[in-house]
Scaffold this active site. Sequence first.
Site, PDB file in Angstrom:
ATOM      1  N   LYS A 109       0.869  -1.177   0.000  1.00  0.00           N
ATOM      2  CA  LYS A 109       0.000   0.000   0.000  1.00  0.00           C
ATOM      3  C   LYS A 109       0.898   1.217   0.000  1.00  0.00           C
ATOM      4  O   LYS A 109       2.034   1.164   0.490  1.00  0.00           O
ATOM      5  CB  LYS A 109      -0.874   0.016   1.248  1.00  0.00           C
ATOM      6  CG  LYS A 109      -2.103   0.876   1.125  1.00  0.00           C
ATOM      7  CD  LYS A 109      -3.098   0.246   0.169  1.00  0.00           C
ATOM      8  CE  LYS A 109      -4.519   0.570   0.409  1.00  0.00           C
ATOM      9  NZ  LYS A 109      -5.412  -0.466  -0.085  1.00  0.00           N
TER      10      LYS A 109
HETATM   11  N1  GLU Z   1      -7.080  -0.316  -3.550  1.00  0.00           N
HETATM   12  C1  GLU Z   1      -7.787  -1.530  -3.823  1.00  0.00           C
HETATM   13  C2  GLU Z   1      -7.829  -2.409  -2.586  1.00  0.00           C
HETATM   14  O1  GLU Z   1      -7.668  -1.945  -1.481  1.00  0.00           O
HETATM   15  C3  GLU Z   1      -7.261  -2.242  -5.060  1.00  0.00           C
HETATM   16  C4  GLU Z   1      -5.832  -2.634  -5.000  1.00  0.00           C
HETATM   17  C5  GLU Z   1      -5.289  -3.167  -6.331  1.00  0.00           C
HETATM   18  O2  GLU Z   1      -6.035  -3.286  -7.273  1.00  0.00           O
HETATM   19  O3  GLU Z   1      -4.089  -3.454  -6.369  1.00  0.00           O
HETATM   20  O4  GLU Z   1      -8.060  -3.582  -2.653  1.00  0.00           O
END
Ligand code: GLU
Length: 417
Positions: A109
């Site tokens: 993240k």
């Molecule tokens: N931000 C989204 C999540 O928390 C998608 C993450 C992604 O597609 O890599 O799952």
Amino acid sequence: MTMASSKESPLATALSQLRRAIDQLKLSENDWNTLSTPRRILEVAVPLRRDDGRVEMYKGYRVQYSTTRGPSKGGVRFHQDIDLDETVALAMLMTWKCALANLPYGGAKGGVAVNPKTLSMTENERLTRRYTSEILPIIGPERDIPAPDVGTDERNMAWMMDTYSVNAGFSVPGVVTGKPIVLGGSLGRTSATGDGVAISVREALKIKGINPHGATVAIQGFGKVGYWAAVALENMGLKVVAVSDVNGGVTGFKSVADIHKHLLENGTVVGAPGTEKITNTELLHLPVDVLVPAALADAITESTANGIRAKIVVEGANAPTTPGGDAIMNEEGILVVPDILANSGGVIVSYFEWVQDKQNYFWSADEVKENLNSILMRAINEVSENASSKRVTWREAANMIGVGRVAEAHRLRGLYP
Ligand code: GLU
């Protein structure tokens, strides 16, 4: 290690859930030590030249929590309140989420502590490009693949892809997912998280023996997740009775399209003609069949969980429930479909996008939908069976599967040197 803390933080919540999974799986302290530690953290200063010439500094992060099962994967969040602890927590959740869906990824993240609403388009572009440059050495299609999250969207992904590609000297679409279609994005990615939430609702209704036709749903948050979940749920025959955004909630609108039109024209769902304003807490307490928290962390806490009357809670947001809130919902017999299952549609279709970019071969919208449904159904069935056979909650069952897969991969790879 106990995570008793007077202040509830997403990291404390995530660690206490991990501890429980480790105990339930009867894993060792070595496993706890390995799995409770993020593998790589990069904190960067992101300078931004404002349109008026002022230079400001923002804090940026990229946390690669795990790369054991493949490259790390996860979104980039632009929000004024993010900090390192929260980013680590969300990167940890991505790790279990990817493992639960059985995607060949670890978890990551990132983000910048900025309120994107205060930025002009050109400022947002400069900030995105500079943040990308700062984290450039650790991202890449084989290393770590960012995607949109709260406060970012396909425009940011286009700038990230361009910044990376300019530095590489050739086009590298697979460095990020959630891109515009013309740049190698996937059909169905925009609505994927909401579609996955709707599939989770559909299956939870079956388990509770509730007919979806006419079943009622309240959705907290009407952004990328909440809006698309509302559209998909309405198409399944449910009645979306309330939605909200940061300014508050509304009931009494005719259709999802009507309230979305008001949002597009006015920047908020509040104040739409013929609707009644409610607070975000009142929305959580409405007498509905299904409640979908699809905003930020810590929406359902010890103090808000008591009034929840929904039979099913499907977590569209990441970490919307604190352990105190969770305990109350479990006592009440509410079926809680946890975030790492309920909102995994986004990263599942991100995975499809990455595969399509690798192969330079693009799928039809129907193929994306069918494959999303089959991967998510497999995960839902595994969680449901695990919950019944082990007599645990769906959250515990989901964590046991996700954490168990990462632990097994660790064991098989061994410890170097
Ligand atoms: N931000 C989204 C999540 O928390 C998608 C993450 C992604 O597609 O890599 O799952």
